[in-house]
Scaffold this motif. Structure first.
Motif, short mmCIF file in Angstrom:
data_model
loop_
_atom_site.label_atom_id
_atom_site.label_comp_id
_atom_site.label_asym_id
_atom_site.label_seq_id
_atom_site.Cartn_x
_atom_site.Cartn_y
_atom_site.Cartn_z
N ILE A 185 0.80 -1.22 0.00
CA ILE A 185 0.00 0.00 0.00
C ILE A 185 0.84 1.27 0.00
O ILE A 185 0.39 2.32 -0.49
N ASN A 186 2.05 1.21 0.49
CA ASN A 186 2.89 2.42 0.53
C ASN A 186 3.73 2.62 -0.72
O ASN A 186 4.49 3.59 -0.80
N GLY A 187 3.60 1.71 -1.68
CA GLY A 187 4.23 1.91 -2.97
C GLY A 187 5.70 1.57 -3.01
O GLY A 187 6.26 0.97 -2.09
N ASN A 191 11.59 0.57 -10.45
CA ASN A 191 11.02 0.78 -11.78
C ASN A 191 9.50 0.83 -11.70
O ASN A 191 8.88 0.16 -10.87
N GLY A 192 8.90 1.59 -12.61
CA GLY A 192 7.49 1.89 -12.50
C GLY A 192 6.56 0.71 -12.52
O GLY A 192 5.47 0.76 -11.92
N ASN A 193 6.93 -0.40 -13.19
CA ASN A 193 6.03 -1.54 -13.22
C ASN A 193 5.81 -2.10 -11.82
O ASN A 193 4.77 -2.70 -11.55
N TRP A 194 6.78 -1.92 -10.91
CA TRP A 194 6.61 -2.39 -9.53
C TRP A 194 5.41 -1.71 -8.89
O TRP A 194 4.49 -2.38 -8.42
N GLU A 195 5.44 -0.39 -8.84
CA GLU A 195 4.38 0.32 -8.13
C GLU A 195 3.04 0.15 -8.83
O GLU A 195 2.00 0.05 -8.17
N LEU A 196 3.03 0.10 -10.15
CA LEU A 196 1.77 -0.10 -10.86
C LEU A 196 1.15 -1.45 -10.52
O LEU A 196 -0.05 -1.55 -10.26
N SER A 197 1.96 -2.51 -10.50
CA SER A 197 1.45 -3.83 -10.13
C SER A 197 1.01 -3.86 -8.67
O SER A 197 -0.01 -4.47 -8.33
N MET A 198 1.77 -3.20 -7.82
CA MET A 198 1.41 -3.16 -6.40
C MET A 198 0.10 -2.41 -6.19
O MET A 198 -0.75 -2.83 -5.38
N MET A 199 -0.11 -1.32 -6.93
CA MET A 199 -1.37 -0.58 -6.78
C MET A 199 -2.54 -1.34 -7.41
O MET A 199 -3.67 -1.23 -6.94
N ALA A 220 -4.66 7.09 -5.60
CA ALA A 220 -3.86 8.31 -5.70
C ALA A 220 -2.43 7.98 -6.13
O ALA A 220 -1.86 8.67 -7.00
N LYS A 221 -1.85 6.95 -5.55
CA LYS A 221 -0.50 6.54 -5.95
C LYS A 221 -0.50 6.05 -7.40
O LYS A 221 0.45 6.31 -8.15
N THR A 226 1.18 6.45 -12.92
CA THR A 226 0.83 6.33 -14.34
C THR A 226 1.30 7.55 -15.11
O THR A 226 1.85 7.43 -16.22
N ALA A 227 1.12 8.73 -14.54
CA ALA A 227 1.57 9.97 -15.19
C ALA A 227 3.08 10.01 -15.32
O ALA A 227 3.62 10.64 -16.26
N ALA A 228 3.79 9.34 -14.41
CA ALA A 228 5.24 9.31 -14.45
C ALA A 228 5.78 8.14 -15.27
O ALA A 228 6.98 8.05 -15.50
N TYR A 229 4.90 7.25 -15.69
CA TYR A 229 5.33 6.04 -16.41
C TYR A 229 5.21 6.18 -17.92
O TYR A 229 6.05 5.68 -18.67
N VAL A 230 4.16 6.84 -18.37
CA VAL A 230 3.92 7.02 -19.81
C VAL A 230 4.01 8.50 -20.14
O VAL A 230 3.30 9.32 -19.54
N TYR A 231 4.82 8.83 -21.10
CA TYR A 231 5.03 10.23 -21.48
C TYR A 231 4.01 10.67 -22.52
O TYR A 231 3.70 9.94 -23.47
#
Length: 388
Positions: A185-187, A191-199, A220-221, A226-231
């Motif tokens: 839950i704390n993210g 690399n971004g795929n970690w936090e996206l899968s966790m969320m 919220a996370k 997502t905004a920081a993962y895809v440009y």
């Protein structure tokens, strides 16, 4: 005095309504409502029974897989230890695959109404909820996210569509609340795929637990990541960042983006790493967006949908064989996007009418999609051309 108090109360009420995020938890959760809804399940079932394609072929592929085996024996353990790239692998594969199997058996139950599949799903969920206490080593957050994405999908279908007895459903909920949710839950600042899968896991678990606070925190996370993962070109000269990562110079950002210094719409933070890990991130974005849609909030109509659409199209173009230009990852890409296009394509092209030619071509080429053996499974079956 009374009029002043009433005006103050009205102002507070309006402020509260305006402050509630558009993607916040619903007043009442919809069940089953993690990644796939009852309407989608009913549509899928009707198509399989009618022998219509691609759903019948997708169903046949699923039922022929090891995950649908009614003789499957769960392999729970108290502590799952996963190092980098699952080395060491002490229960990592077993946990992920038992979670996918539970979801597979739940889908098989719903489509066939064969209670043996529902009982097998319950057996798998009960086996793990009776034993597991912790995840350890460096990949623990990601492992928890992967397995934690599949468990609530299975549980939602069984709890809300199977009328038989699931006596230990409360223990399963406690497992999700005490073992899985605190780990994710704390993210993550990896690399971004970690936090996206966790969320993705955190959102799904929050739906099953009907935990509005955790849902809001995870969402919220998710939006920030997502905004920081895809440009998108509208982001400016540089991609957006996650504040906790302190990527406060161009050099830091370029390094984090795998050395890529030219930013174009649809590029992801991991494109120049490889398309496999990029696919993990894209898939998690689509799953959260789909769960949110089922729960009554349309993320597809926000920048989340725009980023998902362009990420799919950009990666699909090169996955289909277009040569990478010299400015992109030094002219060399590692392919292998995986079975991750169905959910986003169905939502954005079929429902919303966006033209997604490259994604459509790749989608058709990969049908019927299977599983990546981590947290993606059977999405041609559940989401392919599904209008529900």
């Amino acid at each position: 005095m009374r009029r002043t108090a009433l005006l103050a109360a009205a102002a507070a009420l309006v402020a509260g309504v305006l402050a509630r995020p558009a993607d916040g938890a619903p007043a009442t959760f919809v069940h089953p409502g993690v990644a796939v809804s009852k309407g989608q399940l009913d549509f899928t079932r009707s198509k399989v029974i009618a022998g219509a394609q691609p759903w019948k072929g997708a169903f046949d592929r699923m039922t022929a897989s090891k995950y649908a085996d009614l003789n499957r024996t769960p392999k729970p353990r108290a502590v799952v230890e996963c190092g980098s790239y699952s080395n060491p692998n002490h229960g990592c594969t077993d946990e992920r695959e038992d979670a996918i199997a539970a979801y597979t058996q739940a889908l098989a139950w719903y489509i066939t109404r064969d209670e043996r599949h529902a009982r097998k799903a319950i057996e798998l969920m009960d086996a793990w909820s009776a034993v597991i206490k912790d995840h350890t080593n460096s990949n623990a957050p990601l492992q928890t996210g992967w397995a934690g994405s599949s468990w609530p999908r299975a549980a939602e279908i069984i709890k809300y569509t199977y009328t038989g007895n699931w006596a230990n459903s409360g223990r399963f909920a406690t497992m999700l609340r005490n073992v899985y949710l605190p780990e994710i839950i704390n993210g993550s600042n990896s690399n971004g795929n970690w936090e996206l899968s966790m969320m993705e896991a955190a959102v799904g678990i929050s739906v099953f637990l009907e935990d509005k606070a955790s849902y809001d925190k995870a969402m919220a996370k998710f939006r920030t990541r997502t905004a920081a993962y895809v440009y998108l070109s509208s982001d400016g000269d540089l991609p957006r960042t996650v504040p906790s990562q302190h990527l406060d110079t161009r050099d830091k950002i370029v390094k984090y983006w795998q050395g890529q210094g030219t930013f174009v719409t649809g590029l992801t933070q991991e494109t120049c790493r490889d398309l496999t890990h990029t696919g993990y991130g894209i898939s998690a974005i689509s799953h959260v967006a789909e769960t949110s849609r089922i729960q009554g909030q349309d993320l597809y109509g926000t920048d989340v949908g725009e980023r998902l659409r362009h990420a799919l199209g950009f990666q699909a173009k090169y996955e289909l064989g277009t040569a990478a230009p010299g400015w992109l990852c030094g002219g060399s890409l590692k392919l292998g996007l995986g079975p991750v296009t169905e959910v986003g394509h169905n939502a954005l092209a079929n429902r919303l009418g966006h033209v997604m030619a490259n994604t459509e071509t790749l989608n058709q080429r990969n049908r019927p999609s299977g599983s990546n053996n981590l947290f993606v499974a059977w999405e041609t079956l559940t989401h392919g051309d599904n209008p529900s």
